[in-house]
Write a protein that holds these residues in place. Structure first.
Motif, PDB file in Angstrom:
ATOM      1  N   GLU A  94       0.843  -1.203   0.000  1.00 30.57           N
ATOM      2  CA  GLU A  94       0.000   0.000   0.000  1.00 30.57           C
ATOM      3  C   GLU A  94       0.875   1.248   0.000  1.00 30.57           C
ATOM      4  O   GLU A  94       1.848   1.341   0.735  1.00 30.57           O
ATOM      5  N   ARG A  95       0.516   2.200  -0.837  1.00 25.60           N
ATOM      6  CA  ARG A  95       1.315   3.424  -0.960  1.00 25.60           C
ATOM      7  C   ARG A  95       1.096   4.351   0.225  1.00 25.60           C
ATOM      8  O   ARG A  95      -0.004   4.429   0.782  1.00 25.60           O
ATOM      9  N   LEU A  96       2.154   5.057   0.603  1.00 22.31           N
ATOM     10  CA  LEU A  96       2.096   6.084   1.636  1.00 22.31           C
ATOM     11  C   LEU A  96       2.239   7.432   0.934  1.00 22.31           C
ATOM     12  O   LEU A  96       3.329   7.820   0.516  1.00 22.31           O
ATOM     13  N   ILE A  97       1.131   8.117   0.786  1.00 26.75           N
ATOM     14  CA  ILE A  97       1.107   9.372   0.041  1.00 26.75           C
ATOM     15  C   ILE A  97       1.318  10.531   1.007  1.00 26.75           C
ATOM     16  O   ILE A  97       0.574  10.674   1.992  1.00 26.75           O
ATOM     17  N   GLU A  98       2.335  11.340   0.747  1.00 22.95           N
ATOM     18  CA  GLU A  98       2.722  12.413   1.673  1.00 22.95           C
ATOM     19  C   GLU A  98       1.554  13.325   2.002  1.00 22.95           C
ATOM     20  O   GLU A  98       1.330  13.663   3.172  1.00 22.95           O
ATOM     21  N   ARG A  99       0.801  13.742   1.006  1.00 17.05           N
ATOM     22  CA  ARG A  99      -0.297  14.670   1.250  1.00 17.05           C
ATOM     23  C   ARG A  99      -1.327  14.058   2.201  1.00 17.05           C
ATOM     24  O   ARG A  99      -1.796  14.727   3.131  1.00 17.05           O
ATOM     25  N   GLU A 100      -1.652  12.790   1.983  1.00 17.93           N
ATOM     26  CA  GLU A 100      -2.634  12.141   2.840  1.00 17.93           C
ATOM     27  C   GLU A 100      -2.107  11.978   4.265  1.00 17.93           C
ATOM     28  O   GLU A 100      -2.852  12.168   5.237  1.00 17.93           O
ATOM     29  N   LEU A 101      -0.848  11.632   4.397  1.00 18.89           N
ATOM     30  CA  LEU A 101      -0.260  11.510   5.729  1.00 18.89           C
ATOM     31  C   LEU A 101      -0.233  12.854   6.442  1.00 18.89           C
ATOM     32  O   LEU A 101      -0.533  12.946   7.637  1.00 18.89           O
ATOM     33  N   THR A 102       0.105  13.896   5.711  1.00 20.91           N
ATOM     34  CA  THR A 102       0.159  15.235   6.299  1.00 20.91           C
ATOM     35  C   THR A 102      -1.214  15.637   6.834  1.00 20.91           C
ATOM     36  O   THR A 102      -1.345  16.124   7.963  1.00 20.91           O
ATOM     37  N   GLU A 103      -2.239  15.390   6.038  1.00 24.77           N
ATOM     38  CA  GLU A 103      -3.593  15.773   6.443  1.00 24.77           C
ATOM     39  C   GLU A 103      -4.113  14.886   7.570  1.00 24.77           C
ATOM     40  O   GLU A 103      -4.730  15.377   8.524  1.00 24.77           O
ATOM     41  N   SER A 104      -3.858  13.593   7.485  1.00 24.22           N
ATOM     42  CA  SER A 104      -4.408  12.658   8.481  1.00 24.22           C
ATOM     43  C   SER A 104      -3.752  12.814   9.840  1.00 24.22           C
ATOM     44  O   SER A 104      -4.409  12.703  10.875  1.00 24.22           O
ATOM     45  N   LEU A 105      -2.441  13.063   9.846  1.00 19.12           N
ATOM     46  CA  LEU A 105      -1.692  13.144  11.099  1.00 19.12           C
ATOM     47  C   LEU A 105      -1.564  14.569  11.624  1.00 19.12           C
ATOM     48  O   LEU A 105      -1.191  14.771  12.779  1.00 19.12           O
ATOM     49  N   GLY A 106      -1.840  15.551  10.780  1.00 15.43           N
ATOM     50  CA  GLY A 106      -1.750  16.937  11.221  1.00 15.43           C
ATOM     51  C   GLY A 106      -0.331  17.396  11.461  1.00 15.43           C
ATOM     52  O   GLY A 106      -0.066  18.165  12.391  1.00 15.43           O
ATOM     53  N   VAL A 107       0.596  16.913  10.625  1.00 11.66           N
ATOM     54  CA  VAL A 107       1.995  17.305  10.755  1.00 11.66           C
ATOM     55  C   VAL A 107       2.481  17.848   9.426  1.00 11.66           C
ATOM     56  O   VAL A 107       1.802  17.753   8.405  1.00 11.66           O
ATOM     57  N   SER A 108       3.680  18.407   9.432  1.00 11.41           N
ATOM     58  CA  SER A 108       4.222  19.001   8.215  1.00 11.41           C
ATOM     59  C   SER A 108       4.709  17.941   7.239  1.00 11.41           C
ATOM     60  O   SER A 108       4.944  16.786   7.609  1.00 11.41           O
ATOM     61  N   ARG A 109       4.888  18.342   5.995  1.00 10.91           N
ATOM     62  CA  ARG A 109       5.416  17.405   5.000  1.00 10.91           C
ATOM     63  C   ARG A 109       6.840  16.993   5.347  1.00 10.91           C
ATOM     64  O   ARG A 109       7.231  15.853   5.117  1.00 10.91           O
ATOM     65  N   ALA A 110       7.593  17.920   5.929  1.00 11.42           N
ATOM     66  CA  ALA A 110       8.963  17.582   6.343  1.00 11.42           C
ATOM     67  C   ALA A 110       8.947  16.485   7.408  1.00 11.42           C
ATOM     68  O   ALA A 110       9.775  15.559   7.385  1.00 11.42           O
TER      69      ALA A 110
END
Length: 227
Positions: free
Chosen positions: A39-55
């Motif tokens: 399963e892919r880990l998409i940065e944008r989705e992780l950023t939005e779901s976790l509430g953290v920065s892309r960095a």
């Protein structure tokens, strides 16, 4: 309704850095099989779901890639690592050798209190198998406790360090094997045999029982990986 992949609670700004909290959240989702191999880990989705920065997300991916739980694929990005059957076979063989040695050291070095604690841990594994038939996370937690007691009683820094390097992938394989119906109860019985031999202070029998347990788990997990 299934639980959200990332859990329902937002990350909290507490003493542990957000990066560590985010890493723990994604790691748990992988190890509990809420995120499946490939399963892919998409940065944008992780950023939005976790509430953290892309960095921060990129740091999380780097950490999990170092642990072997995430693979970064050129032109595709990060995805949950898919272990091949041959990789799994190698990991299980390594486990069989290392954990058999840990069991021998436990027999030689652990005190009676630690032996009793190991018995309580395997009893909890059995209860988990009976009560939480479909909850892989509960089985994993109970087995984690068993191995914590085992490694502490083995009193071997080199063994603990070596196994720590395999820990994430071992736990991923453990989740795969324990997801098979009936396997948690079988595993509980196999580990009871290990503890029975430990209580008798029979290092050879305990090590042999440990190897049998790991090879049974290997058979189950590799069958899942090749299905």
């Amino acid at each position: 309704m299934p639980a959200p992949v990332w859990g329902s609670e937002p990350l909290r700004r507490v003493a542990a850095p957000l990066r560590e909290q985010a890493t723990d959240r994604v790691r748990s989702a992988i190890l509990d099989l809420r995120l499946r191999p490939g399963e892919r880990l998409i940065e944008r989705e992780l950023t939005e779901s976790l509430g953290v920065s892309r960095a921060t997300v990129r740091e999380v991916i780097r950490q999990l890639a170092a642990e072997g739980l995430v693979t970064v694929v050129p032109q595709r990005g990060a995805e949950v690592t898919s272990l091949s059957a041959s990789d799994a076979a190698d990991i299980y063989e390594m486990r069989a050798s290392l954990e058999a040695l840990a069991v021998r050291r436990f027999v030689q070095r652990a005190g009676d209190d630690q032996v009793r604690e190991l018995r309580r841990a395997v009893d909890e594994i059995a209860r988990s198998a009976e009560v939480s038939v479909n909850e892989v996370g509960d089985h994993l937690g109970a087995k984690d406790r068993f191995y914590e007691v085992l490694m502490e009683g083995s009193a071997s820094g080199p063994l603990q360090q070596t196994l720590a390097g395999l820990q994430a992938r071992v736990r991923l394989l453990r989740a795969t094997s324990l997801s098979v119906p009936g396997r948690p109860a079988e595993a509980a019985g196999e580990l009871r045999a290990v503890v029975d031999a430990i209580e008798a202070r029979d290092a050879d029998a305990a090590a042999d029982a440990c190897v049998r347990h790991i090879r049974a788990a290997a058979s189950t997990a590799t069958a899942q990986l090749t299905a």
